[in-house]
Scaffold this active site. Structure first.
Site, PDB file in Angstrom:
ATOM      1  N   TYR A   1       0.841  -1.202   0.000  1.00 24.37           N
ATOM      2  CA  TYR A   1       0.000   0.000   0.000  1.00 24.37           C
ATOM      3  C   TYR A   1       0.873   1.248   0.000  1.00 24.37           C
ATOM      4  O   TYR A   1       1.729   1.437   0.867  1.00 24.37           O
ATOM      5  CB  TYR A   1      -0.899  -0.021   1.227  1.00 24.37           C
ATOM      6  CG  TYR A   1      -2.092   0.887   1.155  1.00 24.37           C
ATOM      7  CD1 TYR A   1      -3.326   0.400   0.717  1.00 24.37           C
ATOM      8  CD2 TYR A   1      -2.025   2.217   1.546  1.00 24.37           C
ATOM      9  CE1 TYR A   1      -4.443   1.218   0.671  1.00 24.37           C
ATOM     10  CE2 TYR A   1      -3.132   3.038   1.503  1.00 24.37           C
ATOM     11  CZ  TYR A   1      -4.342   2.537   1.061  1.00 24.37           C
ATOM     12  OH  TYR A   1      -5.461   3.350   1.015  1.00 24.37           O
TER      13      TYR A   1
ATOM     14  N   TYR B   1      -5.713   5.370  -7.256  1.00 28.23           N
ATOM     15  CA  TYR B   1      -5.959   5.260  -5.813  1.00 28.23           C
ATOM     16  C   TYR B   1      -7.358   4.704  -5.607  1.00 28.23           C
ATOM     17  O   TYR B   1      -8.349   5.421  -5.700  1.00 28.23           O
ATOM     18  CB  TYR B   1      -5.820   6.637  -5.163  1.00 28.23           C
ATOM     19  CG  TYR B   1      -6.168   6.665  -3.689  1.00 28.23           C
ATOM     20  CD1 TYR B   1      -5.351   6.030  -2.761  1.00 28.23           C
ATOM     21  CD2 TYR B   1      -7.278   7.356  -3.228  1.00 28.23           C
ATOM     22  CE1 TYR B   1      -5.655   6.069  -1.410  1.00 28.23           C
ATOM     23  CE2 TYR B   1      -7.590   7.409  -1.887  1.00 28.23           C
ATOM     24  CZ  TYR B   1      -6.781   6.767  -0.975  1.00 28.23           C
ATOM     25  OH  TYR B   1      -7.076   6.808   0.359  1.00 28.23           O
TER      26      TYR B   1
END
Length: 388
Positions: free
Chosen positions: A297, A341
């Site tokens: 991430y 995103y």
């Protein structure tokens, strides 16, 4: 999965379908429509029908209720529905919840989804605009009055301490940005397709909150991503090779807050990801050297370095050199810095493609992938492996 013992979930469920909308800065349609498009695409990819679905999982932050998405997608009765808290920290936990439902017979086919107009609608990067009173929000009361209003400002505190502790400069973070953008440059689905960057570009980008520059911060994206989970046995009769959920974990650390855990003894690591790491290694029986692809991430570059260290890929303070050396294929879709995103859900899809052998930036022989969810918050992770 207990924080102390190996669990019995591994190998009992698999990701069998992935689907997404295009990734854009202005989708021109509702978040519900984005969710439904992604769900239908994932079911098509899995070779399943909406009528096969009996479970759904999403984020508490998503605006699309499970029953509404089910109705709009043509899905009928549901025996399982669940939501995971803590923003991007929920990504891998949605798959864990789906696997738990499948493994225990609570549901047979579970869809995990996330959809938002994060660029054209709500922009998380703009920070806290308003909060209803809550116990959870109390921690922010120690930071907001002093100007720490945005995710970048919260991460910058830990990033500055990391650089100070290990005698590094902000260039250390640039290695992550360069690697992500190199993979994004060859990924047609990525927003930054065809636009790699150099360390010089990183160093020339404007400050957001020192020591974070613009190119240390992820994008804002409109789009949707969905995943389909079912049993390994059923998966073997479906069109694509299954991505077996070999281990799945959630983790929260001591003195945990949402993005503002500044009162811990040490700011140079991510204890919540350490909890996840220990559980994943214990249950999978794997170690860092066994992983073929890492999908970590990357809402902010410093936390990618800290994750590598928490998982034991390298010693504390050595992650920048580890990334620069290309020791592990990292975020081969371009990550949230380069592709889109989507709160980490697109990263899970990339791990599935790597195991299928269909990724744009395919790593030869990829059979074991590590995926992580949001950092700085209670979080989650997965080890996905090829079947057999």
């Amino acid at each position: 999965m207990s924080v102390r013992t190996r669990d019995a979930l591994g190998g009992r469920a698999a990701v069998v379908g992935i689907g997404a909308t295009e990734f854009s800065k202005d989708s021109g349609r509702s978040e519900l429509r984005l969710a439904v498009e992604a769900v239908r695409a994932a079911l098509d990819d899995a070779g399943l029908r909406p009528s096969d679905v009996d479970g759904m999982v999403t984020f508490t932050m998503d605006t699309n209720p499970e029953i509404t998405v089910a109705q709009a997608a043509g899905i009928g009765e549901l025996s399982f529905f669940s939501r995971i808290h803590y923003g991007g920290g929920a990504a891998c936990a949605t798959v864990q919840q789906a696997a738990l439902a499948v493994a225990t017979g609570v549901a047979e086919v579970v869809v995990c989804y996330r959809a938002f107009n994060e660029r054209s609608g709500r922009r998380f990067g703009s920070g806290v605009q308003h909060r209803e009173p809550s116990a959870e929000g109390t921690a922010l009361g120690w930071s907001l009055p002093f100007g720490l209003l945005t995710p970048a400002s919260w991460v910058a505190m830990a990033a500055q301490r990391y650089l100070h502790t290990y005698g590094l400069t902000p260039e250390a973070f640039g290695h992550v940005a360069v690697v992500d953008r190199a993979y994004a440059a060859t990924n047609p689905a990525a927003y930054f397709h065809g636009r790699p960057i150099t360390l010089a570009d990183h160093a020339a980008s404007r400050w957001i909150v020192e020591p974070l520059r613009l190119l240390d911060c992820c994008q804002e994206t409109d789009g949707g991503q969905a995943l389909v989970v079912t049993s390994v046995e059923r998966a073997r009769d479906l069109p694509h090779p299954p991505a077996v959920i070999t281990a799945a974990a959630q983790g929260a650390g001591r003195a945990q807050e949402q993005m503002t855990s500044f009162y811990r003894d040490d700011l140079t690591g991510l204890p919540e990801m350490g909890v996840v790491a220990r559980q994943l290694w214990r249950t999978s029986g794997l170690r860092p050297g066994d992983i073929d692809v890492g999908i970590l991430y990357d809402h902010f570059t410093p936390f990618v370095l800290m994750q590598l260290e928490e998982f034991g890929f390298c010693e504390p303070g050595a992650a920048a050199d580890f990334v620069a050396a290309g020791a592990l294929p990292l975020n081969t879709h371009g990550g949230q810095l380069g592709e889109a995103y989507l709160h980490g859900m697109n990263g899970i899809a990339e791990a599935v493609r790597q195991l299928r052998g269909t990724a744009v930036n395919q790593i030869p022989g990829a059979a074991r992938t590590l995926v992580t969810a949001g950092t700085g918050v209670p979080t989650s992770g997965l080890v996905l492996t090829a079947d057999g």
